[in-house]
Design an enzyme around this catalytic site. Structure first.
Site, PDB file in Angstrom:
ATOM      1  CB  CYS A  85     -25.195  -3.958   2.945  1.00 10.87           C
ATOM      2  SG  CYS A  85     -26.072  -3.230   4.918  1.00 10.87           S
ATOM      3  CG  HIS A 195     -28.984  -7.361   2.350  1.00  6.32           C
ATOM      4  ND1 HIS A 195     -27.519  -8.174   2.854  1.00  6.32           N
ATOM      5  CD2 HIS A 195     -28.976  -6.288   3.684  1.00  6.32           C
ATOM      6  CE1 HIS A 195     -27.029  -7.177   3.543  1.00  6.32           C
ATOM      7  NE2 HIS A 195     -27.665  -6.660   4.166  1.00  6.32           N
ATOM      8  CD  GLU A 197     -27.483 -10.624   0.321  1.00  6.49           C
ATOM      9  OE1 GLU A 197     -26.525  -9.527   1.553  1.00  6.49           O
ATOM     10  OE2 GLU A 197     -27.728  -9.611  -1.115  1.00  6.49           O
TER      11      GLU A 197
END
Length: 214
Positions: A85, A195, A197
């Site tokens: 990001c 992202h 994650e």
């Protein structure tokens, strides 16, 4: 070859979803530590640099934690670094927010600037167009979606490689109102605008691919 888990440091400089990154990396088998410790960040198999919020604030925090020096030293020695990001955005030459220009880490030429789209921020799931031969997106289908949250992006890729002996970076694109850089693979330096994650199984596969190169 050792079967022990790869040691990954999630660099903690005050800007980033360090806990969710830690959980995602541990889920795919990495030995993860969240720390801003200089030596640990230097010596890990992989360094992950997260980032949320404003470009200028992230750069200020990173420099205060000597993260700019850590990233530069690791890359000069061919040691893997991954940005996520705003952690990707600060790898570029500069960022412009609210008319204010801030110097980035200048690993790649280019400007992070407001995304021109009917709806901003770009928030939610989107597909990408992976670069040919991408290792980062290996094993992932073309219609796979990843989770984005951003209002700024790199809208043009300006790095031209004219030396045949040097590998050109692999640049992956996405589109929200206009095309923007979604990921870059450049030797030991990889980065994503989205992202991993927060991208479920697709993100887990992507992180597995990165760890497999460490």
């Amino acid at each position: 070859m050792s079967d022990s888990p790869k040691k990954v440091v999630v660099f903690d400089y005050g800007f980033g979803n360090v806990r969710s990154a830690e959980r995602a990396l541990a889920h795919v088998g990495a030995d993860v530590e969240i720390t801003g410790d200089f030596e640990k960040a230097m010596n890990a198999d992989g360094l992950l640099v997260p980032g949320v919020g404003a470009f200028a604030a992230c750069m200020e925090g990173l420099r205060a934690a000597r993260g700019d020096w850590v990233v530069g030293r690791r890359l000069s020695g061919g040691r893997p670094v991954m940005g996520i990001c705003v952690g990707m955005q600060i790898l570029f030459e500069r960022g412009i927010e609210h008319g204010i220009e801030t110097e980035g880490l200048d690993q790649w030429p280019g400007t992070v600037e407001p995304l021109k789209a009917p709806v901003v921020p770009h928030m939610g799931w989107n597909t990408v167009a992976p670069a040919e031969g991408s290792e980062l997106f290996a094993g992932l289908d073309a219609d796979t979606r990843y989770y984005f949250v951003h209002s700024y992006a790199v809208r043009a890729w300006n790095l031209e490689v004219t030396n045949a002996a040097i590998r050109a970076p692999k640049v992956t694109w996405a589109e929200h109102g206009e095309p923007f850089v979604a990921a870059v693979e450049n030797g030991p330096l990889w980065a994503t605008q989205f992202h991993p994650e927060k991208s479920g199984d697709a993100g887990a596969q992507l992180l597995t691919n990165w760890i497999g190169t460490l």
